[in-house]
Design a protein around this motif. Structure first.
Motif, PDB file in Angstrom:
ATOM      1  N   GLN A 171      18.773  -7.178 -39.344  1.00 20.46           N
ATOM      2  CA  GLN A 171      18.284  -8.467 -38.882  1.00 20.46           C
ATOM      3  C   GLN A 171      17.057  -8.833 -39.707  1.00 20.46           C
ATOM      4  N   PHE A 172      17.071 -10.034 -40.292  1.00 18.57           N
ATOM      5  CA  PHE A 172      15.878 -10.543 -40.977  1.00 18.57           C
ATOM      6  C   PHE A 172      15.056 -11.340 -39.967  1.00 18.57           C
ATOM      7  N   GLY A 173      13.747 -11.312 -40.114  1.00 20.61           N
ATOM      8  CA  GLY A 173      12.897 -12.123 -39.242  1.00 20.61           C
ATOM      9  C   GLY A 173      11.600 -11.408 -38.958  1.00 20.61           C
ATOM     10  N   GLN A 174      11.098 -11.608 -37.753  1.00 21.93           N
ATOM     11  CA  GLN A 174       9.861 -10.953 -37.351  1.00 21.93           C
ATOM     12  C   GLN A 174      10.260  -9.696 -36.606  1.00 21.93           C
ATOM     13  N   ARG A 175      10.075  -8.549 -37.226  1.00 28.23           N
ATOM     14  CA  ARG A 175      10.545  -7.293 -36.641  1.00 28.23           C
ATOM     15  C   ARG A 175       9.351  -6.545 -36.066  1.00 28.23           C
ATOM     16  N   GLU A 176       8.893  -7.005 -34.928  1.00 26.03           N
ATOM     17  CA  GLU A 176       7.700  -6.393 -34.329  1.00 26.03           C
ATOM     18  C   GLU A 176       7.932  -4.936 -33.957  1.00 26.03           C
ATOM     19  N   GLY A 177       6.955  -4.105 -34.223  1.00 26.71           N
ATOM     20  CA  GLY A 177       7.050  -2.698 -33.854  1.00 26.71           C
ATOM     21  C   GLY A 177       7.756  -1.852 -34.901  1.00 26.71           C
ATOM     22  N   GLU A 178       8.374  -2.516 -35.881  1.00 28.72           N
ATOM     23  CA  GLU A 178       9.016  -1.752 -36.958  1.00 28.72           C
ATOM     24  C   GLU A 178       8.032  -1.592 -38.114  1.00 28.72           C
ATOM     25  N   TRP A 179       8.354  -0.699 -39.027  1.00 23.97           N
ATOM     26  CA  TRP A 179       7.580  -0.584 -40.255  1.00 23.97           C
ATOM     27  C   TRP A 179       8.547  -0.343 -41.398  1.00 23.97           C
ATOM     28  N   ILE A 180       8.039  -0.391 -42.625  1.00 23.93           N
ATOM     29  CA  ILE A 180       8.906  -0.406 -43.798  1.00 23.93           C
ATOM     30  C   ILE A 180       9.855   0.781 -43.821  1.00 23.93           C
ATOM     31  N   GLN A 181       9.351   1.954 -43.448  1.00 27.06           N
ATOM     32  CA  GLN A 181      10.178   3.163 -43.510  1.00 27.06           C
ATOM     33  C   GLN A 181      11.391   3.051 -42.581  1.00 27.06           C
ATOM     34  N   ASN A 182      11.186   2.513 -41.370  1.00 29.61           N
ATOM     35  CA  ASN A 182      12.299   2.302 -40.428  1.00 29.61           C
ATOM     36  C   ASN A 182      13.326   1.317 -40.961  1.00 29.61           C
ATOM     37  N   LEU A 183      12.806   0.200 -41.485  1.00 35.03           N
ATOM     38  CA  LEU A 183      13.710  -0.865 -41.925  1.00 35.03           C
ATOM     39  C   LEU A 183      14.607  -0.379 -43.064  1.00 35.03           C
ATOM     40  N   LEU A 184      14.029   0.387 -43.991  1.00 35.47           N
ATOM     41  CA  LEU A 184      14.825   0.924 -45.102  1.00 35.47           C
ATOM     42  C   LEU A 184      15.895   1.872 -44.572  1.00 35.47           C
ATOM     43  N   ALA A 185      15.509   2.732 -43.646  1.00 35.61           N
ATOM     44  CA  ALA A 185      16.464   3.703 -43.096  1.00 35.61           C
ATOM     45  C   ALA A 185      17.592   2.993 -42.346  1.00 35.61           C
ATOM     46  N   GLU A 186      17.244   1.928 -41.614  1.00 35.82           N
ATOM     47  CA  GLU A 186      18.252   1.199 -40.839  1.00 35.82           C
ATOM     48  C   GLU A 186      19.352   0.648 -41.762  1.00 35.82           C
ATOM     49  N   ALA A 187      18.940  -0.006 -42.845  1.00 39.34           N
ATOM     50  CA  ALA A 187      19.940  -0.556 -43.778  1.00 39.34           C
ATOM     51  C   ALA A 187      20.673   0.557 -44.519  1.00 39.34           C
ATOM     52  N   GLY A 188      19.948   1.622 -44.854  1.00 38.57           N
ATOM     53  CA  GLY A 188      20.567   2.727 -45.591  1.00 38.57           C
ATOM     54  C   GLY A 188      21.667   3.405 -44.790  1.00 38.57           C
TER      55      GLY A 188
END
Lengths: 385, 385
Positions: free
Chosen positions: A13-30
């Motif tokens: 999901q693109f947008g305002q991802r409150e509570g997430e950080w870069i490391q989580n977001l990369l892992a989620e897509a990976g």
């Protein structure tokens, strides 16, 4: 030489991802891309991360190593690819090179950025650091270049202000059908033309938002792709090119040299011409850029792209659908993710996985712009089976 | 597949470069490398910049675009390669891939970092951001890992504290003959052993300094190299590998998995064995790392590298000279430049341009370590003519 294939894709999901950080977001897509491709993590040999500024935005560097760890991908080789706002396209090029050179038989590319926890001023400061200090110190940031260029274009080519607005209308219409887009809502022309002025003549709705998000692609040699998928895409052409880093040194502000040169290289490599392209994702960070890329890539003559937009030529049911994903304008622009997400959309269009956004396409193109065209990567993909 | 050659190299003065900034330092090494290789800038097709943190150190991003502009290399494609403290080695790998994939017939790689204008505390904060937040927040930075590992190594393998000091003595001796080194002076064992404790048992002289500087290499296919040079080097083996990003999860703290795996890949690709290596540049950010890399690369059995150092085996006139350049210890460690500078030293040794540091060598190896071995790139080069 064997062609390089794409066998899987994902985006968060693109947008305002409150509570997430870069490391989580990369892992989620990976993780999602591994699943989509049906590839076991142990088979990943190279892992590239497209990211412009995790250090500046979150005080964390070494994110490729963190991602290798989170995916349990060790000892896969990993590296960060940065080419400012075109880091994602540069990542596709790096991943392509890793496979084409024989260094890797399975390369996972993940692009991402976490930005919205910063104020708009703080985020703008980080982005502005990619321009030449000689211009930046005079306050000439990317939005101001866009305003200057838009005014010049409209006056020189006698184009109506409304034509720029229609780029935003179209891309927002497309974004409605993209469940990962930041803005899944239509915006009418009147709203755009009455929104606050940012850099005259451009207004708020001529600009893409600040966004958190991540996207991923899985690349391998075509002979390997056949083991994993009945339908896949191949990268038939790819090239990158720079233009002057000092923007005011360019001879013609409406000609993006990096777009022209990288497009020429990608067409030549894939033995295609502009007429062969069935669907394209262009870097609409500012509405005016969609015109300039259409012209630089040969979809329109110089000064005439606005007419095609007025005619509906680039709408989803038009001759050449552009930004079926919603583009940066509606989907959002998490810097390092955007070029990868362009690739995700073209891949999904080519393998018939674009759902309500689906168009009829065998050949697709992405154009990812770094800075104000300071470096551009153009990728051409074709459906294969 | 055709081999990838190196036909030119350069490095700037390493040290405290007051009044300079990252963009200048990159241009300085880039111009000198073009001259050394005898290559016209118009022939450069890809331009890679190894740099970890120009945004964090100087508030400037997009430095590859700035460099393309300063060298007048447009429309050459350009991109930043970041792999923390192994960005330089990752740059060699990226440049190798660009040539080996056929994307570029002439690739200029420039690595650099500008650090000394920051306080030691500020610079340490930037560097520490590459470790895993789960460890960093407990204060376990890279120097503390080095201290813990050194203590474990000395006790477990019954090695004398002096053996670590002798790594520093040797590398400082070598640095005396490197006009680009930050410290061109000898340091005796007593001084090292009496210097202030940083992370027990390691003392100030067990650590590399904070440094400004830049280094460059020119890569092309071997068939092109023959047009430019009578003597050149080829990259006969190269590989990169990750280890856990959370260092305390490793089974044996004296085994650097990334060194072992990347070394295995590089040996296999080049069809060489440890005994074939005539000269090596290892990543002596901390003295203990030179032992661990010697063992991981098969130059010594586990727990025995210290004996070879004691015997003089790795001195300039020994069986396997290590860090003839002075190493990071004496030459300095401008993060993005260091791995490239390792390549410069090995190239110069193989083509006979190492001056007073010259040893007899046909095959050389560089090992560039990111983080505390979180990602490692090993490159093997051979002399060609």
């Amino acid at each position: 030489m064997e062609r390089v294939a794409i066998i899987g894709a994902s985006m968060t999901q693109f947008g305002q991802r409150e509570g997430e950080w870069i490391q989580n977001l990369l892992a989620e897509a990976g993780i999602e891309c591994l699943e989509d491709a049906g590839v076991a993590v142990d088979d990943v040999e190279h892992l590239y991360v497209s990211n412009m500024a995790s250090g500046e935005f979150e005080g964390q560097t070494g994110v490729p190593n963190a991602l290798a760890h989170d995916l349990d991908a060790m000892p896969a080789y990993t590296q960060r690819v940065d080419q400012t706002s075109s880091s994602g396209g540069a990542g596709i090029y790096a991943a392509w090179q890793s496979v084409a050179s024989g260094a890797s038989d399975m390369t996972l590319l993940v692009g991402g950025e976490k930005m919205t926890h910063k104020t708009t001023g703080e985020a703008t400061d980080v982005i502005a650091s990619l321009t030449h200090p000689a211009e930046y110190k005079h306050g000439v940031t990317l939005p101001s270049f866009a305003g200057l260029t838009a005014r010049h274009y409209l006056e020189r080519f006698d184009a109506p202000r409304e034509s720029l607005g229609k780029v935003a209308v179209k891309n927002h219409e497309n974004g409605v059908d993209n469940p990962h887009a930041q803005f899944q809502k239509e915006v009418d022309l009147e709203t755009i033309l009455e929104s606050p002025i940012v850099a005259d003549p451009l207004r708020l709705y001529d600009f893409c938002p600040i966004t958190d998000g991540s996207a991923a692609l899985m690349l391998c040699p075509e002979s390997v792709a056949e083991e994993y998928a009945d339908e896949y895409a191949v990268i038939s052409g790819i090239d990158g090119a720079t233009d002057t880093h000092v923007v005011h040194e360019r001879e013609d502000p409406t000609v993006m040299g990096g777009v022209v040169e990288s497009g020429r290289g990608a067409y030549e490599m894939s033995d295609t011409e502009p007429e062969d392209i069935d669907v394209a994702e262009l870097h609409d960070m500012f509405t005016i850029l969609e015109f300039l890329q259409m012209e630089g890539l040969g979809f329109a003559e110089q000064g005439e792209a606005w007419q095609l937009v007025e005619e509906g030529y680039t709408e989803r049911d038009g001759e050449l659908p552009i930004n079926t994903s919603g583009g940066l304008k509606s989907k959002g622009h998490p810097l390092g993710a955007s070029g990868v997400a362009q690739g995700v959309e073209i891949y999904e269009q080519l393998v018939g996985e674009a759902g309500p956004r689906q168009v009829d396409a065998d050949v697709g193109l992405c154009c990812n712009v770094g800075g104000f065209g300071n470096c551009v990567i153009t990728t051409i993909m074709e459906a294969a089976q």
